[in-house]
Design a protein around this motif. Structure first.
Motif, PDB file in Angstrom:
ATOM      1  N   VAL A 285       0.858  -1.187   0.000  1.00 16.93           N
ATOM      2  CA  VAL A 285       0.000   0.000   0.000  1.00 16.93           C
ATOM      3  C   VAL A 285       0.893   1.236   0.000  1.00 16.93           C
ATOM      4  O   VAL A 285       1.772   1.383   0.854  1.00 16.93           O
ATOM      5  N   GLY A 286       0.666   2.117  -0.965  1.00 14.98           N
ATOM      6  CA  GLY A 286       1.398   3.366  -1.033  1.00 14.98           C
ATOM      7  C   GLY A 286       0.440   4.533  -1.082  1.00 14.98           C
ATOM      8  O   GLY A 286      -0.658   4.429  -1.641  1.00 14.98           O
ATOM      9  N   SER A 287       0.835   5.646  -0.503  1.00 16.20           N
ATOM     10  CA  SER A 287      -0.020   6.830  -0.527  1.00 16.20           C
ATOM     11  C   SER A 287       0.836   8.078  -0.636  1.00 16.20           C
ATOM     12  O   SER A 287       2.005   8.093  -0.252  1.00 16.20           O
ATOM     13  N   SER A 288       0.211   9.118  -1.188  1.00 19.94           N
ATOM     14  CA  SER A 288       0.877  10.404  -1.322  1.00 19.94           C
ATOM     15  C   SER A 288      -0.134  11.494  -1.035  1.00 19.94           C
ATOM     16  O   SER A 288      -1.292  11.403  -1.455  1.00 19.94           O
ATOM     17  N   VAL A 289       0.281  12.508  -0.307  1.00 24.71           N
ATOM     18  CA  VAL A 289      -0.588  13.645   0.019  1.00 24.71           C
ATOM     19  C   VAL A 289       0.165  14.929  -0.281  1.00 24.71           C
ATOM     20  O   VAL A 289       1.319  15.094   0.132  1.00 24.71           O
TER      21      VAL A 289
END
Length: 476
Positions: A285-289
């Motif tokens: 799982v990868g995320s960017s904000v």
């Protein structure tokens, strides 16, 4: 013979382990049973002494007062009140000598982490460069691997300092223990992922992202690190914005594949700032904000490392049927115990959850506040926006809002089997008013039965533990 007891100090039933034995520790005489000594384990010194066929008390040239504490531990599986006279280090040194460290470790371990009654136990402060730039709490025992400036310090299960290594980096911004003795570190101020052996202080290898077909791919910086049983995952980006996740073999420390390469020209393609591997599902799982004049935007993306394919993704705002369009997430984390995905909304401050195995265009269930005393605190009350972060640990969701630390604890599962619903969790503060005044929370991470917290421009790492004496009972 006294009172019908033979003069043999081992009693008449030595073989069965129920006889008595005398020990002379530092000039003080102790009498106990063979079974008590053997409870330290077959490989302990005390167990070996219980088998000596001697008529005289066995002399041990050690501190008798500490031995009294350890003997009480073997008798009752608890430390007596007199243990407070000694430091944990003193007790551990003696327990190591007698070979009963495992029993002492169990006695010194904190109780099960329950955020509702957790409080600050201590603060771990590196001796130099005291502002912690990154850290990794180890789930199995609550030990710490801490980056401060360009140094790495290791603290064991008892939070005792065991090693410090100076790296070639000036400022480490990401760190993860990837083997019992190996730390993987990266920096936003230098290129590559670097592996350091904490036993000898040497850099054993590095992983740079290069592409012979594209000369722009060089000096790529590492933003986030995660690992599985056999691989290390690190997200890289270059100066022109190109980014990817590299999968590195743990045994060889060599790059095995490239995942999710993106141009990085928009928030939908920015480098993942957070990575987490879900072992039960075999997904990354990868995320960017990112935030700007028009608020927050970002993505959550799930990869299958074996095929390198994206198995699910969502962009906020911009894709999917969102019931909260315009209220993009400020942070995301994965509850590994319940295989659930949690997000914290940037405008309302609300907490939402989705089942990892039932993801759709709009999978979110927004949790409703069930605690009357907190109904108008934090959520939708102006604290949302900047400085929001979330961390899932031990079936609890810990949330940082500016300087406030709160916990969402799972209530008992619904009898009708609804699964995830609006009333899934109950919200409470972890900290007190004076705790929140110490500064803005920058990172939360759980390890063992401890919670570790760092704050902006504040030295050290706060260690939170649950109390044995609070009387609180977890309902999870």
């Amino acid at each position: 013979m006294e009172d019908g007891i033979p003069n043999n100090p081992f009693g008449t039933q030595l073989g069965g382990g129920v006889g008595r034995i005398k020990l002379n520790v530092g000039g003080k005489l102790f009498e106990t049973t063979v079974s008590t000594l053997r409870s330290g384990g077959p490989d302990s010194l005390l167990s070996a002494l219980s088998n000596r066929p001697t008529q005289e008390p066995v002399f041990i040239d050690r501190d008798p007062e500490i031995f009294s504490v350890l003997l009480s531990l073997l008798r009752s599986n608890r430390l007596p009140s007199t243990a407070k006279r000694f430091s944990n280090l003193e007790l551990i040194d003696e327990a190591l000598y007698y070979g009963i460290e495992s029993q002492l470790r169990m006695a010194l371990a904190p109780t099960r982490l329950n955020g509702i009654d957790a409080s600050i136990f201590t603060t771990v402060k590196p001796s130099s460069d005291g502002i912690v730039s990154a850290f990794n709490a180890i789930d199995s025992d609550g030990s710490l691997w801490v980056a401060h400036g360009g140094q790495i310090s290791v603290y064991d299960w008892n939070l005792s300092h065991t090693a410090t290594v100076r790296t070639h980096l000036d400022f480490i911004t990401s760190i993860r223990r990837v083997r019992p003795e190996i730390a993987a570190v990266g920096s936003l101020y230098g290129s590559g992922l670097h592996f350091y052996n904490m036993t000898n202080g040497c850099r054993v290898d590095s992983a740079e992202w290069v592409d012979p077909s594209d000369v722009r791919i060089y000096k790529a910086r590492v933003h986030a690190i995660a690992d599985s049983e056999d691989s290390v995952f690190a997200s890289y980006d270059c100066q022109h914005g190109e980014n990817c996740v590299l999968m590195i073999d743990k045994s060889t420390l060599r790059i095995s594949s490239e995942i999710g390469r993106m141009p990085g020209t928009s928030s939908k393609n920015a480098v993942p700032g957070k990575l987490k591997y879900v072992p039960d599902m075999g997904i990354l799982v990868g995320s960017s904000v990112t935030s700007g004049a028009f608020g927050y935007s970002g993505y959550i993306r799930l990869w299958d490392p074996r095929s390198r394919d994206v198995v699910w993704e969502i962009n906020e705002p911009g894709s999917g049927r969102s019931s909260r369009f315009g209220d993009s997430f400020a942070d995301v984390d994965v509850d590994l115990d319940n295989q659930a995905l949690f997000k914290l909304c940037s405008k309302s401050g609300d907490l939402a959850v989705a089942e990892l195995r039932k993801l759709s265009d709009d999978p979110w269930v927004y949790l409703k506040e069930k605690n009357p005393s907190m109904r108008n605190v934090g959520i939708s009350s102006g604290i949302a926006g900047e400085n929001l972060l979330i961390h899932c640990y031990r079936k609890q969701v810990f949330v940082g809002r500016e300087g406030d630390l709160e916990v969402w604890s799972r209530v008992e599962d619904n009898a009708d089997g609804e699964g995830i619903c609006e009333g899934l969790c109950r919200r409470n503060y972890v900290d007190k008013v004076e705790d929140a005044e110490r500064g803005i929370i920058k990172k939360i991470e759980g390890g063992g039965d401890r919670l570790f917290v760092t704050r902006e421009d504040v030295e050290g790492i706060e260690v939170w533990q649950s109390s044995n004496y609070s009387g609180a009972v977890s309902v999870s």
